[in-house]
Write an enzyme that holds these catalytic residues in place. Sequence first.
Site, PDB file in Angstrom:
ATOM      1  CD  GLN A  78      -2.955  -1.081   2.284  1.00  0.00           C
ATOM      2  OE1 GLN A  78      -2.650  -1.740   3.267  1.00  0.00           O
ATOM      3  NE2 GLN A  78      -4.062  -0.375   2.227  1.00  0.00           N
TER       4      GLN A  78
ATOM      5  NE  ARG B  73       0.282  -4.810  11.889  1.00  0.00           N
ATOM      6  CZ  ARG B  73      -0.819  -5.041  11.195  1.00  0.00           C
ATOM      7  NH1 ARG B  73      -1.829  -4.172  11.198  1.00  0.00           N
ATOM      8  NH2 ARG B  73      -0.940  -6.138  10.478  1.00  0.00           N
TER       9      ARG B  73
ATOM     10  CG  HIS C 202      -0.786  -6.259   5.281  1.00  0.00           C
ATOM     11  ND1 HIS C 202      -0.921  -5.568   6.466  1.00  0.00           N
ATOM     12  CD2 HIS C 202      -1.903  -5.986   4.567  1.00  0.00           C
ATOM     13  CE1 HIS C 202      -2.066  -4.898   6.459  1.00  0.00           C
ATOM     14  NE2 HIS C 202      -2.679  -5.143   5.312  1.00  0.00           N
TER      15      HIS C 202
ATOM     16  CG  ASN D 249      -3.100  -7.585   8.227  1.00  0.00           C
ATOM     17  OD1 ASN D 249      -3.223  -6.952   9.271  1.00  0.00           O
ATOM     18  ND2 ASN D 249      -3.898  -7.385   7.181  1.00  0.00           N
ATOM     19  CD  GLU D 250      -7.632  -7.085   8.221  1.00  0.00           C
ATOM     20  OE1 GLU D 250      -7.939  -7.134   7.015  1.00  0.00           O
ATOM     21  OE2 GLU D 250      -7.872  -6.095   8.925  1.00  0.00           O
TER      22      GLU D 250
ATOM     23  CG  ASN E 229      -6.069  -5.266  11.847  1.00  0.00           C
ATOM     24  OD1 ASN E 229      -5.297  -4.939  12.748  1.00  0.00           O
ATOM     25  ND2 ASN E 229      -5.654  -5.633  10.647  1.00  0.00           N
TER      26      ASN E 229
ATOM     27  CE1 TYR F 164      -9.469   0.601   9.509  1.00  0.00           C
ATOM     28  CE2 TYR F 164      -9.427  -1.790   9.776  1.00  0.00           C
ATOM     29  CZ  TYR F 164      -8.784  -0.600   9.442  1.00  0.00           C
ATOM     30  OH  TYR F 164      -7.459  -0.619   9.050  1.00  0.00           O
TER      31      TYR F 164
ATOM     32  CD1 TRP G  12      -5.974   2.127   7.456  1.00  0.00           C
ATOM     33  CD2 TRP G  12      -4.224   0.827   7.930  1.00  0.00           C
ATOM     34  NE1 TRP G  12      -5.447   1.692   6.270  1.00  0.00           N
ATOM     35  CE2 TRP G  12      -4.372   0.899   6.528  1.00  0.00           C
ATOM     36  CE3 TRP G  12      -3.169   0.067   8.464  1.00  0.00           C
ATOM     37  CZ2 TRP G  12      -3.511   0.232   5.653  1.00  0.00           C
ATOM     38  CZ3 TRP G  12      -2.335  -0.591   7.586  1.00  0.00           C
ATOM     39  CH2 TRP G  12      -2.500  -0.513   6.210  1.00  0.00           C
TER      40      TRP G  12
ATOM     41  CD  GLU H 123      -7.921   0.904   1.976  1.00  0.00           C
ATOM     42  OE1 GLU H 123      -8.396  -0.167   2.393  1.00  0.00           O
ATOM     43  OE2 GLU H 123      -6.902   1.435   2.469  1.00  0.00           O
ATOM     44  CD1 TRP H 124      -6.352  -3.011   1.072  1.00  0.00           C
ATOM     45  CD2 TRP H 124      -4.881  -4.033  -0.259  1.00  0.00           C
ATOM     46  NE1 TRP H 124      -5.229  -3.278   1.814  1.00  0.00           N
ATOM     47  CE2 TRP H 124      -4.312  -3.906   1.032  1.00  0.00           C
ATOM     48  CE3 TRP H 124      -4.116  -4.647  -1.263  1.00  0.00           C
ATOM     49  CZ2 TRP H 124      -3.033  -4.365   1.356  1.00  0.00           C
ATOM     50  CZ3 TRP H 124      -2.843  -5.114  -0.943  1.00  0.00           C
ATOM     51  CH2 TRP H 124      -2.326  -4.965   0.338  1.00  0.00           C
TER      52      TRP H 124
ATOM     53  CG  PHE I 187      -8.458   4.263   5.549  1.00  0.00           C
ATOM     54  CD1 PHE I 187      -9.201   3.932   6.671  1.00  0.00           C
ATOM     55  CD2 PHE I 187      -8.872   3.780   4.315  1.00  0.00           C
ATOM     56  CE1 PHE I 187     -10.333   3.123   6.561  1.00  0.00           C
ATOM     57  CE2 PHE I 187      -9.998   2.974   4.198  1.00  0.00           C
ATOM     58  CZ  PHE I 187     -10.738   2.649   5.330  1.00  0.00           C
TER      59      PHE I 187
END
Length: 479
Positions: A35, A91, A136, A181-182, A313, A315, A433, A440-441, A449
């Site tokens: 990113q 991070r 990630h 990550n996730e 994580n 949101y 974040w 953003e993907w 963000f």
Amino acid sequence: MKGLGDGDSSTGPGEVTRNDFPEDFFFGVATSAYQVEGGRAEGRRGDNIWDVFSETEGTIVIANGDIAVDQYHRYKEDVDLISKLGFNAYRFSLSWSRIFPDGLGTKVNEDGISYYNNLINALLDKGIQPFVTLYHWDLPYNLQTSIEGWLTKKIVEYFSIYAETCFESFGDRVKHWVTINEPLQTAVNGYDIGIFAPGRKDNPSTEPYLAAHHQLLAHASAVDVYRKKFKAKQGGEIGLVVDCEWAEPFSDRIEDKSAAERRIDFQLGWFLDPIFFGDYPKTMRARLGSNLPQFSDREKELLHRSLDFVGLNHYTSRLIAHMPSTSDQFYQVQEIEGIVNWPGGEAIGPRAASDWLYVVPWGLRKVLNYIAKKYENPMIYVTENGMDDEDSKVSALEQALDDKMRVDYFKGYLASVAQAISDGVDVRGYFAWSLLDNFEWAQGYTKRFGLVYVDYKNGLSRHPKASALWFSKFFKGAQ
């Protein structure tokens, strides 16, 4: 009807202060390699699945991460920004294909090692602790084409080799590691819905669960390597980052309460239950049957307590109601409906730019307490929390920097973390974040963000927003 579970915070969002947190608490900002880094064609980096996925027509809203926001060249500037704003942790993730261009682990790319050494040293020189994520979402492309990525158990071996190389190269200075990550997002968006790399969606009843299974085993294997070969000497800690929206029952009906519990099982339980209890949640087994892989006795042993901390994580939150379904798609098989308005019609919270992101600060406190109660109060870091604005082509810079809604977001969510700590939850750190507006993907550069505005039209210059300046005052005890 706001009262189901006492959603309102007792502490007003404007009242949270630095003194509400332990003295040794980590306050950080977070990013990921694809990113922000850029430098796709530099330093002998190999391609990853997002490089190729971004070139597929119709997958990404705008552009790709070839340059991103160029942290590859501007890391010193970004480290200075983190320091000046007053954060004591950063991070970030390592690009697997920058260290092993083909992913196979046969030959280390010393250019990649050198880049991350420079970044880590720059952080430490400013008194900033590096929190390093090994994976990630940016799998080396060669592993996708040669072994079908996370669908094949062989990937566990390759990930372990990569992890060991990172521990060996950076572990003398890095004391906080995240394996993956996730894993939920990789499994569901990458192997079910297909909106994330590698973009698979033909076998939604099996592939996401295989991808998740192998990520769990890769995590456990990397932790095993760290504990056996490095932990005693290096003295660090290692964990897994999971993502979870709080699921609040839509009503007092038992069906809705059960649906909300299922929703959390399909988020947190999917990855934490095997680590703490030895298997996937019963609600998942009941709905997925033989499509959910089995763990061998050896794998259960490897997974057992394979983390020093839980990274969370978070949101947003949703109201959850029961909804019968016969579909095998991940969200339908849970038999739930996500709702954003209370029964009386009032929204659960203000909406940010993304259609999935509503501002619901009390949900974070509930997730943290849930983890503490169910999983024997493990050490927790809130590893991502934030909200986005639309990228506006017309706003003056001054308007873009005046992000009042984000300031209120952080006030509310930090108050929620402080309340969880007062509840007895063992939260050790919080990461906003994101440090920077970035790629953003699937949304490309249409969502922002960042605490720091990146001017995409003028040399990627960095400009701290009001939210960044609010954190600086917060750290100094001012409001």
